[in-house]
Design an enzyme around this catalytic site. Sequence first.
Site, PDB file in Angstrom:
ATOM      1  N   HIS A  36      38.374  40.003  41.721  1.00 19.53           N
ATOM      2  CA  HIS A  36      38.618  38.417  41.769  1.00 19.53           C
ATOM      3  C   HIS A  36      38.101  37.777  42.757  1.00 19.53           C
ATOM      4  O   HIS A  36      37.246  36.701  42.841  1.00 19.53           O
ATOM      5  CB  HIS A  36      40.080  38.234  41.794  1.00 19.53           C
ATOM      6  CG  HIS A  36      40.675  39.115  40.636  1.00 19.53           C
ATOM      7  ND1 HIS A  36      40.454  38.906  39.155  1.00 19.53           N
ATOM      8  CD2 HIS A  36      41.842  39.969  40.408  1.00 19.53           C
ATOM      9  CE1 HIS A  36      41.135  39.733  38.559  1.00 19.53           C
ATOM     10  NE2 HIS A  36      41.948  40.431  39.070  1.00 19.53           N
ATOM     11  N   ASP A  81      39.566  43.476  32.543  1.00 21.28           N
ATOM     12  CA  ASP A  81      40.863  43.243  32.964  1.00 21.28           C
ATOM     13  C   ASP A  81      41.944  43.347  32.316  1.00 21.28           C
ATOM     14  O   ASP A  81      42.163  44.471  31.765  1.00 21.28           O
ATOM     15  CB  ASP A  81      40.761  42.068  33.954  1.00 21.28           C
ATOM     16  CG  ASP A  81      42.020  41.952  34.918  1.00 21.28           C
ATOM     17  OD1 ASP A  81      42.685  42.774  34.790  1.00 21.28           O
ATOM     18  OD2 ASP A  81      42.023  40.975  35.609  1.00 21.28           O
TER      19      ASP A  81
HETATM   20  C1  NGQ Z   1      47.195  44.287  37.745  1.00 17.74           C
HETATM   21  N1  NGQ Z   1      46.396  42.021  36.998  1.00 17.74           N
HETATM   22  O1  NGQ Z   1      47.275  45.162  38.309  1.00 17.74           O
HETATM   23  O2  NGQ Z   1      47.219  44.608  36.475  1.00 17.74           O
HETATM   24  C2  NGQ Z   1      47.271  42.934  38.018  1.00 17.74           C
HETATM   25  C3  NGQ Z   1      48.439  42.246  37.976  1.00 17.74           C
HETATM   26  C4  NGQ Z   1      49.543  42.362  40.425  1.00 17.74           C
HETATM   27  C5  NGQ Z   1      45.576  41.178  37.594  1.00 17.74           C
HETATM   28  N2  NGQ Z   1      45.544  40.967  38.780  1.00 17.74           N
HETATM   29  C6  NGQ Z   1      49.388  42.873  38.944  1.00 17.74           C
HETATM   30  N3  NGQ Z   1      44.809  40.467  36.842  1.00 17.74           N
HETATM   31  O3  NGQ Z   1      48.511  41.991  40.747  1.00 17.74           O
HETATM   32  O4  NGQ Z   1      50.320  42.658  41.096  1.00 17.74           O
HETATM   33 ZN    ZN Z   2      43.382  44.154  37.541  1.00 15.35          ZN
END
Ligand code: NGQ
Ligand code: ZN
Length: 453
Positions: free
Chosen positions: A270, A321
């Site tokens: 990101h 993702d």
């Molecule tokens: C994840 N997803 O780990 O799946 C994360 C969300 C977080 C994205 N960042 C959870 N798109 O960042 O704590």
């Molecule tokens: Zn992720």
Amino acid sequence: MTQGKFRFTLALTSSGWQKDVVVSVDKSGMIESVVTGAKDGTLLTGIAIPAVANVHSHAHQRLMVGLAERAGPGADSFWTWREAMYGFALKLSPDDLEAVAAQAYVEMLKAGFSCVGEFQYLHHQPDGSPYDEPAEMSLRCISAAEQAGIAITLLPTLYNYSGFGGQASTAGQRRFVNDAEHFLGIYQTLKAVCGASPLRRLGISPHSLRAVTPELLKTVLGGIADDARVHIHVAEQTKEVDDCVAWSGMRTVEFLLDRFEVSSRWCAIHATHMTAGETQGLAKSGAVAGLCPTTEANLGDGIFPADTFIKQGGGIAIGSDSQISISPAEDLRMLEYSQRLRDRTRNALASGAGASTGRSLLEAVLKGGAACLDQPMGAIAVGKRCDIAVLDETHPAMTGREGDAALDTWIFSAGNVAVKDVIAGGKHVVKDRRHIDEDRVQKKFAETVRRLS
Ligand code: NGQ
Ligand code: ZN
């Protein structure tokens, strides 16, 4: 020894667009020779391009696509989505994860990806206790990749805390948590399994600076191979940056660059919210920015400064993702469109005057994707693995398009329907838009979704 030969009417090779290209593949799926003007081998009509690396996948999230698009009682955000996602993450058994991941991986292949970077953090049983085999869930992702025939760089996730400065993890995170010793145990198990196939690599994924302390991450970095890839979520949400400043006095990318030897083995997932100084610092570090434009749009993250990052020499790659869209074309389109909407401009990421935007984007992510997944892919060239996608120039959405115009049409208009054949590791796994095992995989997936959602 030559195992097979594929012939393409038009191909984007390392020396540009070529007609009548015959690619010979050895028994480990590597390209032995690329001959132009030849007429032998299995003919695949269409436009052959290097298949793309999907550098950031959470396979389990394929289970919930479309189920978090309803307004909650209060304002919705990334953080409310995350609560919903944690709920689904608690439901999956090892068999369920394997079924869901296999479906996601088949869809990736059909979209033109030949390799996945699996950022895998569902380690433990739903009650938080380890499985008898602590690497169970990661091994299921490997089995799913094997079923689909996709190459995989497995990135087991190091996760120990809920916020900066070592805040205790929450109940919803109980499947994710490991200390250094247990994590390195999982890593060692996976090392043996990944070493056994030319389609597999192993790296690690410290989840974020929220989920690890610098001390914990340094201990783990000391226990893995020097060149193992390191993927980390960073600066996706402004709240994360604000919390990091409150804790350390530094922003997240700034902190990462200050405390770690960030180099070409790193992939910053990101990296949405950066100052000009952070953008320059990350570009100069050699790390690849792992961008997930459709997920970032879906979660309301913000816009990555792609124009300045690329101008400063930064490498980029893309990932599906959350699986809200599994499509290299759509992710590249969204990446370009985010810059156009922000700056009210066009062809923001084209590499120079007269350059095709689609070709520029594709070349950037082929290079960055191969590098950050540590995979010999990204070009139709001797010594690379035979990972090729074929676009269908006879589809109405592609009619009359050749060369760079075909790439622009695929990315900005046609999308996945243009992808006709895919070869991964020398194996012809998508034939005329159908994956060779899609009926079986889909049946298992459908049964799993019906039971769990
Ligand atoms: C994840 N997803 O780990 O799946 C994360 C969300 C977080 C994205 N960042 C959870 N798109 O960042 O704590
Ligand atoms: Zn992720």
